[in-house]
Design an enzyme around this catalytic site. Sequence first.
Site, PDB file in Angstrom:
ATOM      1  N   GLU A  48     -94.450  41.903  34.697  1.00 39.40           N
ATOM      2  CA  GLU A  48     -95.553  42.856  34.707  1.00 39.40           C
ATOM      3  C   GLU A  48     -96.259  42.852  36.057  1.00 39.40           C
ATOM      4  OE1 GLU A  48     -97.863  41.969  31.165  1.00 39.40           O
ATOM      5  OE2 GLU A  48     -96.268  42.772  29.878  1.00 39.40           O
ATOM      6  N   GLU A  59     -84.661  43.879  29.873  1.00 36.75           N
ATOM      7  CA  GLU A  59     -83.303  44.436  29.812  1.00 36.75           C
ATOM      8  C   GLU A  59     -82.912  45.067  31.143  1.00 36.75           C
ATOM      9  OE1 GLU A  59     -85.837  44.843  27.762  1.00 36.75           O
ATOM     10  OE2 GLU A  59     -85.209  45.607  25.819  1.00 36.75           O
ATOM     11  N   CYS A  91     -85.132  51.517  28.627  1.00 36.76           N
ATOM     12  CA  CYS A  91     -84.026  50.557  28.752  1.00 36.76           C
ATOM     13  C   CYS A  91     -82.758  51.104  28.101  1.00 36.76           C
ATOM     14  CB  CYS A  91     -84.418  49.220  28.143  1.00 36.76           C
ATOM     15  SG  CYS A  91     -85.664  48.351  29.131  1.00 36.76           S
TER      16      CYS A  91
END
Length: 134
Positions: A48, A59, A91
């Site tokens: 993050e 992923e 993803c």
Amino acid sequence: MLTNEIRARLIQLAGEARQWAYAPYSNYRVGAAALTSSGRFFTGCNVENASYPNGLCAERVAVFKAVSEGEREFLAIAVVTGNGGTPCGACRQVLAEFGLDTMVLIADAEGNLKQEARLSELLPGAFGPGDLGK
Ligand code: THU
């Protein structure tokens, strides 16, 4: 077809990668592990950022690590979260770029396999390279 040994290995690796998650804002830690057609494993965790949109999912970290090392065929990817959460749409789309047959294993932090599905099931009607003539 995936063997139970490979399933277990993917979930184990994803769970281990989850320890490196950098998720101070959501506190939702995610680990992923991908297996490529050449037999190599690549792991990732979510990363993050204080500028929220600049973070990246586990992923995609795993997939981009693999692609950046010459891998473009994914047999399977496991994603491990605290509650067995499912991969986000972004993803799924990134995985779809490299084939819709990839098996997606969704597990919780205890290693319980909650769901196993082919990417084509998780992203029906996917937009992909073929739509651009590739
Ligand atoms: N996250 C993932 O890493 N993978 C997903 O498929 C769903 C969401 C991350 C992004 C963010 O860091 C946190 O989980 C909460 O959305």
